[in-house]
Enzyme design. Structure first.
Site, PDB file in Angstrom:
ATOM      1  N   HIS A  36      38.172   4.452 -16.293  1.00 59.74           N
ATOM      2  CA  HIS A  36      38.918   5.460 -18.131  1.00 59.74           C
ATOM      3  C   HIS A  36      39.443   3.510 -18.812  1.00 59.74           C
ATOM      4  CE1 HIS A  36      39.595   9.328 -17.309  1.00 59.74           C
ATOM      5  NE2 HIS A  36      39.568   9.170 -16.148  1.00 59.74           N
ATOM      6  N   HIS A  91      34.362   6.581 -12.286  1.00 57.27           N
ATOM      7  CA  HIS A  91      34.771   6.153 -13.186  1.00 57.27           C
ATOM      8  C   HIS A  91      35.880   5.415 -13.683  1.00 57.27           C
ATOM      9  CE1 HIS A  91      36.301   9.626 -12.690  1.00 57.27           C
ATOM     10  NE2 HIS A  91      36.921  10.356 -13.637  1.00 57.27           N
TER      11      HIS A  91
HETATM   12  P1  AMP Z   1      39.408  11.903 -13.986  1.00 49.69           P
HETATM   13  O1  AMP Z   1      40.676  12.374 -14.081  1.00 49.69           O
HETATM   14  O2  AMP Z   1      39.660  10.635 -13.681  1.00 49.69           O
HETATM   15  O3  AMP Z   1      38.441  12.671 -12.826  1.00 49.69           O
HETATM   16  O4  AMP Z   1      38.550  11.914 -16.016  1.00 49.69           O
HETATM   17  C1  AMP Z   1      37.397  12.964 -15.530  1.00 49.69           C
HETATM   18  C2  AMP Z   1      37.501  12.573 -17.359  1.00 49.69           C
HETATM   19  O5  AMP Z   1      35.341  12.838 -17.554  1.00 49.69           O
HETATM   20  C3  AMP Z   1      38.667  13.591 -17.748  1.00 49.69           C
HETATM   21  O6  AMP Z   1      39.064  12.787 -19.436  1.00 49.69           O
HETATM   22  C4  AMP Z   1      37.398  13.900 -18.802  1.00 49.69           C
HETATM   23  O7  AMP Z   1      37.860  14.705 -20.518  1.00 49.69           O
HETATM   24  C5  AMP Z   1      36.279  13.192 -18.972  1.00 49.69           C
HETATM   25  N1  AMP Z   1      34.885  14.557 -19.112  1.00 49.69           N
HETATM   26  C6  AMP Z   1      34.670  15.819 -18.056  1.00 49.69           C
HETATM   27  N2  AMP Z   1      33.539  16.295 -18.276  1.00 49.69           N
HETATM   28  C7  AMP Z   1      32.598  15.163 -19.046  1.00 49.69           C
HETATM   29  C8  AMP Z   1      31.520  15.247 -20.148  1.00 49.69           C
HETATM   30  N3  AMP Z   1      30.359  16.498 -19.860  1.00 49.69           N
HETATM   31  N4  AMP Z   1      31.084  14.322 -21.244  1.00 49.69           N
HETATM   32  C9  AMP Z   1      31.767  13.465 -21.503  1.00 49.69           C
HETATM   33  N5  AMP Z   1      33.537  12.650 -20.781  1.00 49.69           N
HETATM   34  C10 AMP Z   1      33.641  14.345 -19.304  1.00 49.69           C
END
Ligand code: AMP
Ligand code: ZN
Length: 141
Positions: free
Chosen positions: A102, A100
């Site tokens: 950001h 993903h």
């Molecule tokens: P990472 O640390 O790059 O793996 O980021 C994962 C991101 O996913 C974090 O910023 C979380 O806040 C976000 N996240 C986790 N679960 C959800 C969800 N159900 N809907 C939207 N964002 C999410």
């Protein structure tokens, strides 16, 4: 589809999301815990663990959407700038192991500090690090 992957579940509509964008291969939705409001995540619908897992042709498609979407986030929330980033592997802060991107809107004086900076001992040490990276680029992938 990975059964225990939260982003696969979002793609599959098993859990809800605030969808911002969708096409055949991608989905973008609001991060549930935003760094700033409007923080958006762009994901490939197919399950890849991280950036390295994504095929080049897919990445090329994702890159063009990333540019369009980043501009939309920035203009949409009237931000002054935008951080675009990928956390790869847990050491880099990756928590969700479905690739993903950001897109984080930034505002003048939003109080957020970028990463702290370190120093190289000297130019020789800097050269050593440059060489280490260049050596990898010369290896066949
Ligand atoms: P990472 O640390 O790059 O793996 O980021 C994962 C991101 O996913 C974090 O910023 C979380 O806040 C976000 N996240 C986790 N679960 C959800 C969800 N159900 N809907 C939207 N964002 C999410
Ligand atoms: Zn997944």
């Amino acid at each position: 589809m990975e059964p225990n992957c939260i982003f696969c579940k979002i793609v599959n509509k098993e859990i809800p999301s605030s969808k911002v964008y969708e096409d055949k291969h991608h989905l973008a939705f609001l991060d549930i815990a935003p760094v700033n409001k409007g923080h958006t995540l762009l994901i490939p619908k197919q399950h890849y663990e991280d950036l390295f897992d994504m095929p080049e042709d897919m990445l090329a498609l994702t890159g063009s959407i990333l540019k369009k979407l980043s501009a939309a986030v920035m203009k949409g929330v009237k931000a002054d700038g935008v951080n675009v980033g990928v956390n790869n592997k847990s050491a880099a802060g990756q928590i969700v192991f479905h690739a993903h991107f950001h897109i984080i809107p930034r505002f003048n004086q939003d109080g957020l500090k970028a990463w702290p900076h370190k120093k190289y001992e000297n130019v020789d040490e800097m050269g050593t690090y440059k060489d280490k990276i260049q050596m990898q680029l010369l290896k066949p992938s």
